[in-house]
Design an enzyme around this catalytic site. Sequence first.
Site, PDB file in Angstrom:
ATOM      1  N   THR A 168       0.843  -1.196   0.000  1.00 13.06           N
ATOM      2  CA  THR A 168       0.000   0.000   0.000  1.00 13.06           C
ATOM      3  C   THR A 168       0.877   1.244   0.000  1.00 13.06           C
ATOM      4  OG1 THR A 168      -0.141   0.464   2.379  1.00 13.06           O
ATOM      5  CG2 THR A 168      -1.572  -1.271   1.510  1.00 13.06           C
ATOM      6  N   ASP A 169       0.267   2.358  -0.273  1.00 13.86           N
ATOM      7  CA  ASP A 169       0.929   3.636  -0.032  1.00 13.86           C
ATOM      8  C   ASP A 169       0.652   4.030   1.422  1.00 13.86           C
ATOM      9  OD1 ASP A 169       2.345   5.978  -0.418  1.00 13.86           O
ATOM     10  OD2 ASP A 169       1.318   6.503  -2.274  1.00 13.86           O
ATOM     11  N   TRP A 170       1.141   5.184   1.791  1.00 18.35           N
ATOM     12  CA  TRP A 170       1.177   5.652   3.180  1.00 18.35           C
ATOM     13  C   TRP A 170      -0.213   5.633   3.831  1.00 18.35           C
ATOM     14  CZ3 TRP A 170       5.687   7.126   5.698  1.00 18.35           C
ATOM     15  CH2 TRP A 170       5.552   7.821   6.907  1.00 18.35           C
TER      16      TRP A 170
ATOM     17  N   ASP B  67      -2.797   3.901   3.632  1.00 17.54           N
ATOM     18  CA  ASP B  67      -3.974   3.858   2.772  1.00 17.54           C
ATOM     19  C   ASP B  67      -4.988   2.797   3.164  1.00 17.54           C
ATOM     20  OD1 ASP B  67      -3.510   6.040   1.189  1.00 17.54           O
ATOM     21  OD2 ASP B  67      -2.398   4.942  -0.334  1.00 17.54           O
TER      22      ASP B  67
END
Length: 765
Positions: A297-299, A301
Site C-alpha cells: 500500500t501507499d502511506w 492507505d
Amino acid sequence: MALAGLMAAGCCSNSVKPAIEKDEQVEKKVEQVLKGMTLEEKAGQLVQITSDVISTRGVLDTAKVRAVVKNWKIGSFLNVFGGVSASRAETAEMVRQIQEITMQEIGIPTIFGLDMIHGATYLSDGTFFPQEINLAATFNREYAKQLGEVMAYETRAAMVPWIFSPVMDLGRDPRWPRHWESWGEDPYLQSEMSVAETIAAQGENPNDVDLDHVAVSIKHYLAYGTPATGQDRTPGLVSPADLREKYFRPFKECFQAGALTLMANSASINGVPVHSSYEYLTQWCKNDLGWDGMVVTDWADIDNLYTREHIAADRMEAVEIGINAGVDMIMDPYEPDVCGDIVELVKAGRISKERLDDAVRRVLRLKVRLGLFENPTWSVDGYDKFACDQFRQMSYNSTVESMVLLKNEKNLLPLKKGTKILVTGPNANSMRTLNGGWSYSWQGDRADEFTQDYNTILEALRAEFGASNVNYIPGVEYVPGPDWRLDKATGIDAVQRAALSADVVIACIGENSYCETPGNINDLNLSENQKNLVRAAAKSGKPVLLVLNEGRPRILNEIEPLAAAVVDIMLPSNFGGDALAALLSGRENFSGKLPFTYSKYVNALHTYDYKVSENVQTMSGAYNYDAVMDVQWPFGAGLSYTSFEYSDFKLLNGSTFSSSDVLTFEVTVKNVGQRKGKESVLLFSSDLVASMVPDVKRLRQFTKVELEPGQSTKVTLSFPATELAFVGRDGKWRIEEGEFRFACAGESLHANCKDTNVWNTPNIE
C-alpha cells in the site's frame, strides 16, 4: 480448493505464462521458511512501519527497534530518519543495526525501502538526475537506463535493497501536483522509459538480484495521476477503455519486464478504492499476467478505507478488505499493532489461511530474490563508484538533453560572449527550485543546505559569461515558510530600470518546490507577481528570455508574447544551472521535446491524443460554438540551433498489412543547419474510422539520432500491428479493417489493415 479459496489466494491459471519465470530454488527457500512460521510471524511480515517509530530526532533507537520487532515481528521499515537525508555511511549503519536486531529476534530479514525518485535522492551525498518529466523530454531510453543503474548502485551502497520507483502515473492533468514525477502524458513513452529503468535497477534476472541492484516498486497502480478535481489523492473518473489502453499498459509492460513489487493508487477509480479492488490488484496483475510479485500500500492507505473512503466501518474491516483484495504488505507507518488485527482476522476466518500464506509467500519471495537470507547485511566499503565523475557526467548529459527550447525569435539564442545580462526572478538563485520535491527532504525545501558544491542558474551564468557581464535583481522572491506558493515583489521597478543597461533579460520564473498533497493548487495561472515582473522587464524594450523552472505547465498566455525566447527547464536537479548556461551560450545544443501538452488556458486542458470528436468546428444555428484545440505548445514541441529535414517516409510492408504483421517504417532525416545536433524522431498513427471514437493520433515509436551539418541518415522504426488495437465496447481488444494514417514530422502516408481481429483475453501480448 474451492473457487472462493482460489480467488482469495490469488492463484492464476496454468495456461498463463508467468510474468516472471519461476525459480525452483527460490520457491524451495520460500516454502522452507513459511513452514516454520507462526501466525504472528506471518502477520508481521505483512506490515511496514516508518523509521520515525524506531528513532528519536533522526537517531536510531535500538531499544525501540527491538521492542517493535519482538512484539510484532515487523517485516519491513521505510523512510529517512528525521525527515532529511543522511549520508550513505550513516544510512547504512542504521539499516545494519535494524537488520541485525531483526535477525536476532525472528530470524527473518527485514526489508528497508526508500523513495528514490530521481537518483539516490534520500542520500545527502548521492547522485541526482533530473526528475522523470525531464528525462522523458530527452526521448532517450538510455537516460532512463542510466538513472536505474546509478540509483540502484548507490542505494545498495547505503544497505537499502528496495526503492519506491519508477513513478508511472500518466501526467495528463497539469493541475495534479505530482505531474513532474511522471514520464509525461503518453502511455507508450511512459512504458518504454519505465521498463528501461526497471530492468536497469533490478538487473537482468529478477529471481537473483545482486548487490549492485535493487527491487523496484512501480507506482502508483493505477490511474493515480488523473483525479477528476486535479487534487492529489482524490477520485479518478476513467473510461474502461482508457483504463486498459493507457493507464494499465505501462504497468503491464513493467510486470512482464520483471518488476518485483507495486505500490497501489491511494485514491479510487470510478468509485472503487484501488486498495479494495480484487479486480485491479489480483485479477489484472496476479491472475491475468501470472505475476508473483508483491503489492504494498501507499502511506496509511488501508486506514483510508474507513477514515476517508467510508467503505469500511473500522480498521479491522479495512484490513480485511485490503488483504482479501490483494494487498500483500500494509504500509501502516505509525501503528505496528495492525499486526494484531491480521492475526484476529485470520483466527475468525475473515482472511483465509490460503490468502495469508499467499501474501507471506510474496513477501518472502521478494526477500529471497534480493538475497537477504544469505546476506541480510553486506559490506558497503567497496562501492567505489558512488557519486563518481562518471555518474555526474551521466546526470549532466541527461540534463542538457532534457531542456526544451520553445521559442527563439530572431535567433536571440545562443547568446554571444560579452552579452550584458540581467538575471531576475524567484528561481534564479535557488537549488531548491532546480531540484523540486523528493530531494534531500520530502518537500525538497532543504535542498539548499546540501548543494553548496552545485551552481544555481545565476552562479552558472556568471561562470559562463563572466561575473562582470551578469547583473542580478530578483524582483520577486518566494516567502520563506511552509506555504511554497507564496511569493512577494521585492523590487520590480528596479528590474525595469536595470534592464535598460542590459542586452538581454533572463527571467527565471515558475514554482517553488513541493510534493504530493501540499502541492495542490486552485489556479494554474502563474502568480501575478511573476507576470508583473515579466511585464516590467519587457517595458524596457530589451529582449526577454523566459526560463520556466516548474513542476507542471503553469499558464502564461498573457506574458508569452512579451518574450523573445522561452526555455522550459522543468526540474533539472543539481546540474540544471550548468546545463542551462552551456545551452544558452551555444556550447551545447537543445534537443529536448515536450513530453506533455502545454495548455494555454485554465479551462482548456487536454492531451495530444484527444478524441477526434472533441475538436468541433464552428456550427451554424442557435449555439454556433467553436471547440478548436488551442494550446501554448503541443506535445513533442522543441527547437534546436540547427534544422532537420525529413523525406522518403515509407512503410516497407507496402500499402496494406495484416493485424499479425510487424510494421516497419523508414524515413530519411537530414541536418540542414550549420551545427551538430540531436533529433528525436517520433512516429504517430491515426485510426481514420473505428467502431469507437478514435484518438486523433498516438505515439507508436521513437528514437534519437545525432547528425553533423549536412549529414543524413535513414531511420528505421518498427512496431507490431497489434499496437494499433483498442478496447471496444465489449471490453475486448480489437484491431479493425480499414485505413490508418502514419506521420513522422511533416511526412505522412496512408495504409490499410486488411483484416479485423478481436482478442478475448484482457491483455494482448
